[in-house]
Write a protein that holds these residues in place. Structure first.
Motif, PDB file in Angstrom:
ATOM      1  N   PHE A  21       0.830  -1.206   0.000  1.00  0.00           N
ATOM      2  CA  PHE A  21       0.000   0.000   0.000  1.00  0.00           C
ATOM      3  C   PHE A  21       0.865   1.257   0.000  1.00  0.00           C
ATOM      4  N   PHE A  22       1.836   1.311   0.900  1.00  0.00           N
ATOM      5  CA  PHE A  22       2.673   2.510   0.988  1.00  0.00           C
ATOM      6  C   PHE A  22       3.585   2.651  -0.232  1.00  0.00           C
ATOM      7  N   GLU A  23       4.023   1.549  -0.771  1.00  0.00           N
ATOM      8  CA  GLU A  23       4.860   1.613  -1.972  1.00  0.00           C
ATOM      9  C   GLU A  23       4.052   2.097  -3.174  1.00  0.00           C
ATOM     10  N   ASP A  24       2.849   1.544  -3.358  1.00  0.00           N
ATOM     11  CA  ASP A  24       2.027   1.885  -4.515  1.00  0.00           C
ATOM     12  C   ASP A  24       1.455   3.298  -4.414  1.00  0.00           C
ATOM     13  N   GLU A  25       0.973   3.680  -3.235  1.00  0.00           N
ATOM     14  CA  GLU A  25       0.283   4.960  -3.075  1.00  0.00           C
ATOM     15  C   GLU A  25       1.233   6.142  -2.907  1.00  0.00           C
ATOM     16  N   PHE A  26       2.360   5.918  -2.216  1.00  0.00           N
ATOM     17  CA  PHE A  26       3.208   7.049  -1.842  1.00  0.00           C
ATOM     18  C   PHE A  26       4.682   6.882  -2.215  1.00  0.00           C
ATOM     19  N   GLY A  27       5.055   5.723  -2.765  1.00  0.00           N
ATOM     20  CA  GLY A  27       6.460   5.491  -3.076  1.00  0.00           C
ATOM     21  C   GLY A  27       7.329   5.433  -1.829  1.00  0.00           C
ATOM     22  N   VAL A  28       6.758   4.931  -0.726  1.00  0.00           N
ATOM     23  CA  VAL A  28       7.428   4.915   0.571  1.00  0.00           C
ATOM     24  C   VAL A  28       7.703   3.471   1.001  1.00  0.00           C
ATOM     25  N   GLU A  29       8.919   3.214   1.489  1.00  0.00           N
ATOM     26  CA  GLU A  29       9.244   1.928   2.103  1.00  0.00           C
ATOM     27  C   GLU A  29       8.928   2.042   3.593  1.00  0.00           C
ATOM     28  N   ILE A  30       7.740   1.646   3.964  1.00  0.00           N
ATOM     29  CA  ILE A  30       7.246   1.908   5.314  1.00  0.00           C
ATOM     30  C   ILE A  30       8.048   1.165   6.377  1.00  0.00           C
ATOM     31  N   TYR A  31       8.678   0.026   6.024  1.00  0.00           N
ATOM     32  CA  TYR A  31       9.472  -0.719   6.997  1.00  0.00           C
ATOM     33  C   TYR A  31      10.945  -0.355   6.951  1.00  0.00           C
ATOM     34  N   ASP A  32      11.259   0.749   6.280  1.00  0.00           N
ATOM     35  CA  ASP A  32      12.634   1.235   6.255  1.00  0.00           C
ATOM     36  C   ASP A  32      13.141   1.439   7.684  1.00  0.00           C
ATOM     37  N   GLU A  33      14.417   1.218   7.886  1.00  0.00           N
ATOM     38  CA  GLU A  33      15.008   1.325   9.237  1.00  0.00           C
ATOM     39  C   GLU A  33      14.754   2.697   9.855  1.00  0.00           C
ATOM     40  N   GLN A  34      14.698   3.745   9.038  1.00  0.00           N
ATOM     41  CA  GLN A  34      14.464   5.094   9.559  1.00  0.00           C
ATOM     42  C   GLN A  34      13.104   5.222  10.238  1.00  0.00           C
ATOM     43  N   ASN A  35      12.153   4.366   9.844  1.00  0.00           N
ATOM     44  CA  ASN A  35      10.808   4.431  10.416  1.00  0.00           C
ATOM     45  C   ASN A  35      10.629   3.503  11.614  1.00  0.00           C
ATOM     46  N   GLN A  36      11.702   2.836  12.037  1.00  0.00           N
ATOM     47  CA  GLN A  36      11.606   1.845  13.115  1.00  0.00           C
ATOM     48  C   GLN A  36      12.157   2.358  14.446  1.00  0.00           C
ATOM     49  N   SER A  37      12.198   3.685  14.600  1.00  0.00           N
ATOM     50  CA  SER A  37      12.747   4.258  15.832  1.00  0.00           C
ATOM     51  C   SER A  37      11.932   3.878  17.066  1.00  0.00           C
ATOM     52  N   LEU A  38      10.640   3.597  16.876  1.00  0.00           N
ATOM     53  CA  LEU A  38       9.759   3.249  17.999  1.00  0.00           C
ATOM     54  C   LEU A  38       9.494   1.750  18.092  1.00  0.00           C
ATOM     55  N   GLY A  39       9.983   0.995  17.124  1.00  0.00           N
ATOM     56  CA  GLY A  39       9.720  -0.438  17.088  1.00  0.00           C
ATOM     57  C   GLY A  39       9.420  -0.882  15.670  1.00  0.00           C
ATOM     58  N   THR A  40       9.240  -2.190  15.489  1.00  0.00           N
ATOM     59  CA  THR A  40       9.098  -2.748  14.147  1.00  0.00           C
ATOM     60  C   THR A  40       7.670  -3.149  13.792  1.00  0.00           C
ATOM     61  N   SER A  41       6.718  -2.957  14.696  1.00  0.00           N
ATOM     62  CA  SER A  41       5.331  -3.302  14.358  1.00  0.00           C
ATOM     63  C   SER A  41       4.796  -2.346  13.299  1.00  0.00           C
ATOM     64  N   LYS A  42       3.705  -2.714  12.688  1.00  0.00           N
ATOM     65  CA  LYS A  42       3.095  -1.848  11.668  1.00  0.00           C
ATOM     66  C   LYS A  42       2.755  -0.485  12.266  1.00  0.00           C
ATOM     67  N   ARG A  43       2.146  -0.510  13.440  1.00  0.00           N
ATOM     68  CA  ARG A  43       1.752   0.740  14.098  1.00  0.00           C
ATOM     69  C   ARG A  43       2.963   1.626  14.384  1.00  0.00           C
ATOM     70  N   ASN A  44       4.047   1.020  14.893  1.00  0.00           N
ATOM     71  CA  ASN A  44       5.230   1.795  15.236  1.00  0.00           C
ATOM     72  C   ASN A  44       5.937   2.336  14.000  1.00  0.00           C
ATOM     73  N   CYS A  45       5.968   1.544  12.940  1.00  0.00           N
ATOM     74  CA  CYS A  45       6.591   2.023  11.700  1.00  0.00           C
ATOM     75  C   CYS A  45       5.789   3.181  11.115  1.00  0.00           C
ATOM     76  N   LEU A  46       4.462   3.086  11.170  1.00  0.00           N
ATOM     77  CA  LEU A  46       3.627   4.189  10.685  1.00  0.00           C
ATOM     78  C   LEU A  46       3.862   5.445  11.516  1.00  0.00           C
ATOM     79  N   THR A  47       3.890   5.283  12.840  1.00  0.00           N
ATOM     80  CA  THR A  47       4.119   6.439  13.717  1.00  0.00           C
ATOM     81  C   THR A  47       5.492   7.048  13.464  1.00  0.00           C
ATOM     82  N   GLY A  48       6.506   6.198  13.305  1.00  0.00           N
ATOM     83  CA  GLY A  48       7.852   6.690  13.020  1.00  0.00           C
ATOM     84  C   GLY A  48       7.913   7.453  11.715  1.00  0.00           C
ATOM     85  N   PHE A  49       7.204   6.953  10.716  1.00  0.00           N
ATOM     86  CA  PHE A  49       7.176   7.647   9.426  1.00  0.00           C
ATOM     87  C   PHE A  49       6.495   9.000   9.546  1.00  0.00           C
TER      88      PHE A  49
END
Length: 248
Positions: A21-49
């Motif tokens: 979804f994030f790749e197709d809609e926004f060109g974003v790698e949502i599980y990128d390490e930069q987005n994992q500052s709060l943890g690796t769950s979907k919720r935490n990666c979204l919040t980090g992003f």
């Protein structure tokens, strides 16, 4: 945001579908390490992003998630989870409203006087005045007129005439074919140009039914701001492609 599966989840996404979804809609790698500052769950990666994103990008993402959330609720209106999620809509909508109100006036970079023409000059000046007053909903009608003139001008420069009543998306469709014949365009640009046709067709409807072109209920300022910025982005891209055509 946790509807319907609980903490750590985002809506109905699996790890794979959220990544897609994030790749197709926004060109974003949502599980990128930069987005994992709060943890690796979907919720935490979204919040980090969202903590890293600029306001415009964050707003685009939140709007898309809101629309998906509403679709899930509407698909099961009688379920207990749906009723509970509906009752918790307020804070999410308040965040969107806050970001929309904090964006300021839309960028007018794509709107310019492209030929000596008094009507065009007055049109551009009126759009600029309206946006300076932070009333993008009032500028939508004139932005549509500007686009009609812009693509008629670009086609005329190539020896192609437009009928006066030819709709905006049809004019742009002709223009797109010219560009593809003239230039070796990147695949992304080709796909973007095709997607603009349906976007401009929707813009026709907004102009006719949600602007001051007629006796309509006009768009909300936040909606109009987003639409104006989207159309302006198309115009900026067109200007860059025209510059490439002349080797500028």
């Amino acid at each position: 945001m946790g509807y319907p599966r609980g903490f750590g989840y985002v809506l109905d996404f699996s790890d794979r579908t959220m990544e897609e979804f994030f790749e197709d809609e926004f060109g974003v790698e949502i599980y990128d390490e930069q987005n994992q500052s709060l943890g690796t769950s979907k919720r935490n990666c979204l919040t980090g992003f969202l903590l890293r994103a600029d306001k415009q990008t964050a707003l685009r993402v939140l709007r898309a998630l809101w629309e998906r959330r509403e679709g899930l609720i509407d698909a099961a209106p009688s379920s207990a989870d749906a009723r509970e999620a509906k009752s918790k809509s307020g804070p999410f909508q308040e965040v969107i409203d806050y970001l929309e109100g904090d964006l300021g006036s839309p960028n007018t970079e794509g709107v310019e006087t492209f030929e000596r023409d008094r009507t065009l000059e007055e049109l551009v000046a009126d759009i600029e005045r309206t946006l300076a007053a932070n009333k993008p909903e009032v500028a939508i009608d004139h932005l549509h007129t500007y686009c009609m003139k812009k693509f008629a001008h670009l086609l005329k420069a190539r020896g192609i005439n437009c009928d006066k009543d030819e709709p905006l998306h049809s004019r742009f469709g002709k223009y797109r074919k010219c560009l593809e014949a003239e230039q070796d365009l990147p695949e992304f640009t080709v796909r973007a140009l095709k997607s603009f046709i349906s976007l401009l067709e929707s813009f026709n409807d907004l102009r006719n039914n949600r602007s001051l072109a007629h006796d309509n209920e006009i768009l909300k300022p936040a909606e109009a701001r987003f639409i104006f910025s989207s159309i302006s982005a198309i115009l900026v891209m067109v200007r860059a492609l025209e510059a490439a055509r002349y080797g500028d």
